[in-house]
Every structure is written in structure tokens, then in C-alpha cells.
Motif scaffolding. Structure first.
Motif, PDB file in Angstrom:
ATOM      1  N   VAL A 103       0.832  -1.205   0.000  1.00 19.19           N
ATOM      2  CA  VAL A 103       0.000   0.000   0.000  1.00 19.19           C
ATOM      3  C   VAL A 103       0.864   1.250   0.000  1.00 19.19           C
ATOM      4  O   VAL A 103       0.598   2.219  -0.731  1.00 19.19           O
ATOM      5  CB  VAL A 103      -0.956  -0.012   1.205  1.00 19.19           C
ATOM      6  N   ILE A 104       1.929   1.230   0.794  1.00 16.99           N
ATOM      7  CA  ILE A 104       2.820   2.394   0.863  1.00 16.99           C
ATOM      8  C   ILE A 104       3.484   2.647  -0.488  1.00 16.99           C
ATOM      9  O   ILE A 104       3.619   3.795  -0.935  1.00 16.99           O
ATOM     10  CB  ILE A 104       3.858   2.177   1.983  1.00 16.99           C
ATOM     11  N   GLU A 128      11.593  -0.962   8.450  1.00 19.11           N
ATOM     12  CA  GLU A 128      11.369  -2.010   7.465  1.00 19.11           C
ATOM     13  C   GLU A 128      10.350  -1.582   6.421  1.00 19.11           C
ATOM     14  O   GLU A 128      10.507  -1.857   5.228  1.00 19.11           O
ATOM     15  CB  GLU A 128      10.914  -3.294   8.160  1.00 19.11           C
ATOM     16  N   LEU A 129       9.301  -0.889   6.831  1.00 18.29           N
ATOM     17  CA  LEU A 129       8.283  -0.451   5.892  1.00 18.29           C
ATOM     18  C   LEU A 129       8.836   0.579   4.906  1.00 18.29           C
ATOM     19  O   LEU A 129       8.488   0.576   3.728  1.00 18.29           O
ATOM     20  CB  LEU A 129       7.082   0.138   6.639  1.00 18.29           C
ATOM     21  N   VAL A 130       9.716   1.454   5.379  1.00 18.56           N
ATOM     22  CA  VAL A 130      10.234   2.513   4.517  1.00 18.56           C
ATOM     23  C   VAL A 130      11.122   1.960   3.410  1.00 18.56           C
ATOM     24  O   VAL A 130      11.357   2.629   2.393  1.00 18.56           O
ATOM     25  CB  VAL A 130      10.984   3.573   5.346  1.00 18.56           C
ATOM     26  N   ALA A 131      11.593   0.732   3.575  1.00 19.13           N
ATOM     27  CA  ALA A 131      12.454   0.128   2.554  1.00 19.13           C
ATOM     28  C   ALA A 131      11.719  -0.023   1.219  1.00 19.13           C
ATOM     29  O   ALA A 131      12.357  -0.156   0.168  1.00 19.13           O
ATOM     30  CB  ALA A 131      12.954  -1.229   3.032  1.00 19.13           C
ATOM     31  N   SER A 136      12.855   7.793   1.249  1.00 17.88           N
ATOM     32  CA  SER A 136      12.581   7.416   2.637  1.00 17.88           C
ATOM     33  C   SER A 136      12.488   8.612   3.571  1.00 17.88           C
ATOM     34  O   SER A 136      12.027   8.481   4.701  1.00 17.88           O
ATOM     35  CB  SER A 136      13.671   6.470   3.140  1.00 17.88           C
ATOM     36  N   THR A 137      12.906   9.790   3.119  1.00 19.37           N
ATOM     37  CA  THR A 137      12.950  10.957   4.004  1.00 19.37           C
ATOM     38  C   THR A 137      11.564  11.476   4.345  1.00 19.37           C
ATOM     39  O   THR A 137      11.379  12.158   5.357  1.00 19.37           O
ATOM     40  CB  THR A 137      13.763  12.096   3.374  1.00 19.37           C
ATOM     41  N   PRO A 160      15.345   6.209  11.062  1.00 23.98           N
ATOM     42  CA  PRO A 160      16.620   6.918  10.917  1.00 23.98           C
ATOM     43  C   PRO A 160      16.678   7.826   9.697  1.00 23.98           C
ATOM     44  O   PRO A 160      17.461   8.778   9.667  1.00 23.98           O
ATOM     45  CB  PRO A 160      17.636   5.770  10.797  1.00 23.98           C
ATOM     46  N   SER A 161      15.841   7.566   8.686  1.00 26.10           N
ATOM     47  CA  SER A 161      15.893   8.370   7.466  1.00 26.10           C
ATOM     48  C   SER A 161      14.813   9.450   7.386  1.00 26.10           C
ATOM     49  O   SER A 161      14.795  10.237   6.437  1.00 26.10           O
ATOM     50  CB  SER A 161      15.806   7.462   6.234  1.00 26.10           C
TER      51      SER A 161
END
Length: 292
Positions: A103-104, A128-131, A136-137, A160-161
Motif C-alpha cells: 500500500v505504501i 522495514e516499511l520505509v524500505a 525514505s525521508t 533513521p531516514s
């Protein structure tokens, strides 16, 4: 609200109880909202409308009518149907990592590059989801609480990002809809689920062991520690199936102290899911219809 400006236009992917509540909160604060709901757009809009009429009866909409606010909310069936500019897009689909990642990704392909993208996950790793994203920022967690329109808190989860600009925008929007925020770094269960589930699981173990009945366990925390709601009634409100899923995730990441009690597993297998089914650790007179 609170001197902050709401996002002009947002998308909420998932029109269930949480997604509907998020849509209602932003619409009531002045945003134009598009709900993405593949199964039943009419039901999603009716859920928001019912929540707004409840808010109107409580006097919490101010001078605006429920019908006027509902007019700010529309629905489509897929992220690919989102058209125009959005400041914010929030996924509010079931707590399944693969589904949320898909979905993301679909959201990123549909919204403009300046839009903030957020997950309403209550426990899954934001890192993990942002991968799944190219940028990613602009991604973070916005963990809303049930029922969204009446809850006071949004837990903002930073990976972290996540950029400082993204975090600043998200905090301003949370305050604009009349809620307070806490900012936490990405960690299993964040702050709220990690603490809330720990207390809830221990309360279930106490009930299993016959230490006290459910009402007295809850009353001990409400009166002795000034909790507004005891851990077992809170579990009923969240949903026993939801709490079990979070506990399973924390058990796999943080260890044995989060192992789900046998009683919790048994109740979920019997369909005793709390308020939404009419019975959990307590009996509810009215089954939850999903209206915030």
C-alpha cells in the motif's frame, strides 16, 4: 485548532474504523479528505458520517454541521485513482507487513513528491516499511488511537531516514487536529504498544491465575494508579485479535515477556474479540458498529 494549519488535502488508505476515524478528525479540522477503500466506498463514507453525527450530538463540532464536514470527504477504490495534490497520505490497512508495504508503494506512485507518507501501524517496524519507498525521508509513523476523534494522542514514529522537515510538518498537523504528540524512535512496539501490551498481557495472566476477576483487576489500576481505563477493558476496546497480533510481533522481537497468554489465544479462537463482537473480557450491550 491550536493555531496550526491543517493539511489542505489528505488521502487515507483504508476505510475501516481507524481509517474512518482519521478521515473524520482531519475533515472536522478543515482538510479535504479522500478515502481509498477497495471493498465498499459507501460503507466507508457512511462510517465517517455516523461518526460526525455522533460528534455533533456531543457538541464537539463547534458551529459547523456534520453534513457540512461530511461534504469534505470523498472515496475512491484504489490509490491509482488519487488525483491532484496531497499534503499527506496515511495508510490505515490491517496490521500485515506485506500488505502495508504494498500500500505504501502504491501511495508513493500516486501522490506528489512533496507529500508526507505515513503508516498508522501500532507495532510494525517503520524502518522495514520505509524500505519499500524510493524517498525514505518523507515517511514516518502516525499511530492514532481508538476511537480516533476522541483520543488525545498521536504517537509519531521516526525512522533513521525521516527528515526533520517531515517530522516538523507531521507535528504541526497533529496539533492542528487538536491532538498532542509524542515522538519516538523506531523500535518494536514503539512506546505505547510496548507498555500497553505488557500491562494488558499481565492482567490477562492474573485473570488466568484467579488473582482477581476482570472488574477488580481493572478497578485496581483505575483507582490505585489513576488510569482512565483498566487494561482488560482497554483490550476489549482495542480488540483481542489486534492485541494478540501485536503481542505475537513483540514476542518474536523482544522475547518471552510478551508471549501471549493461553486465555487470550482461546478467546480469539472463539471469536470473543471485545467490543466489536459484543464479548471479550466484559460483555458489551451494543456491538461496535465502527462509527467513531
Amino acid at each position: 485548532m491550536n493555531g496550526e494549519s491543517c493539511p489542505a488535502r489528505i488521502a487515507v488508505v483504508g476505510g475501516g474504523r481507524m481509517g474512518g476515524g482519521i478521515a473524520q478528525a482531519f475533515a472536522a479540522a478543515g482538510s479535504q479528505v479522500v478515502i481509498v477503500e477497495p471493498d465498499d466506498q459507501r460503507a466507508a463514507l457512511e462510517r465517517v458520517s455516523a461518526g460526525l453525527h455522533n460528534a455533533e450530538r456531543r457538541g464537539s463540532l463547534g458551529q459547523v454541521s456534520a453534513a457540512d464536514v461530511a461534504g469534505r470527504v470523498t472515496a475512491v477504490s484504489a490509490p491509482s485513482q488519487l488525483a491532484g495534490e496531497f499534503d499527506l497520505a496515511i495508510e490505515a490497512v490491517p496490521e500485515q507487513r506485506a500488505l502495508k508495504a504494498d500500500v505504501i508503494t502504491a501511495i508513493e506512485n500516486a501522490v506528489p513528491p512533496f507529500a508526507v507518507i505515513a503508516s498508522n501501524t501500532s507495532s510494525l517496524s517503520i524502518t522495514e516499511l520505509v524500505a519499500a519507498l524510493r524517498d525514505s525521508t518523507r515517511f514516518l509513523g502516525l499511530h492514532f488511537f481508538n476511537p480516533v476523534p476522541r483520543s488525545a494522542l498521536v504517537e509519531i514514529v521516526r525512522s533513521p531516514s525521516t527528515s526533520d522537515t517531515t517530522l516538523t510538518r507531521a507535528r504541526a498537523w497533529v496539533r492542528a487536529i487538536g491532538k498532542s504528540d509524542v515522538v519516538v524512535n523506531d523500535s518494536p512496539g514503539f512506546a505505547t504498544s510496548r507498555l500497553g501490551v505488557c500491562l494488558g498481557l499481565e492482567a490477562i495472566r492474573m485473570l488466568e491465575e484467579g488473582v482477581a476477576d476482570a472488574a477488580d483487576i481493572d478497578r485496581a489500576m483505575e483507582l490505585g494508579y489513576r488510569h482512565t481505563m483498566g487494561p482488560l477493558r482497554s483490550t476489549d476496546l482495542v480488540g483481542l485479535d489486534v492485541r494478540l497480533a501485536i503481542a505475537e510481533h513483540l514476542y518474536s522481537t523482544l522475547g518471552s515477556r510478551y508471549e501471549p497468554p493461553k486465555l487470550l489465544r482461546e478467546k480469539v479462537s472463539r471469536g470473543e474479540l471485545g467490543r466489536k463482537s459484543g464479548h471479550g473480557f466484559f460483555t458489551w450491550d451494543t456491538v461496535d458498529t465502527g462509527a467513531p
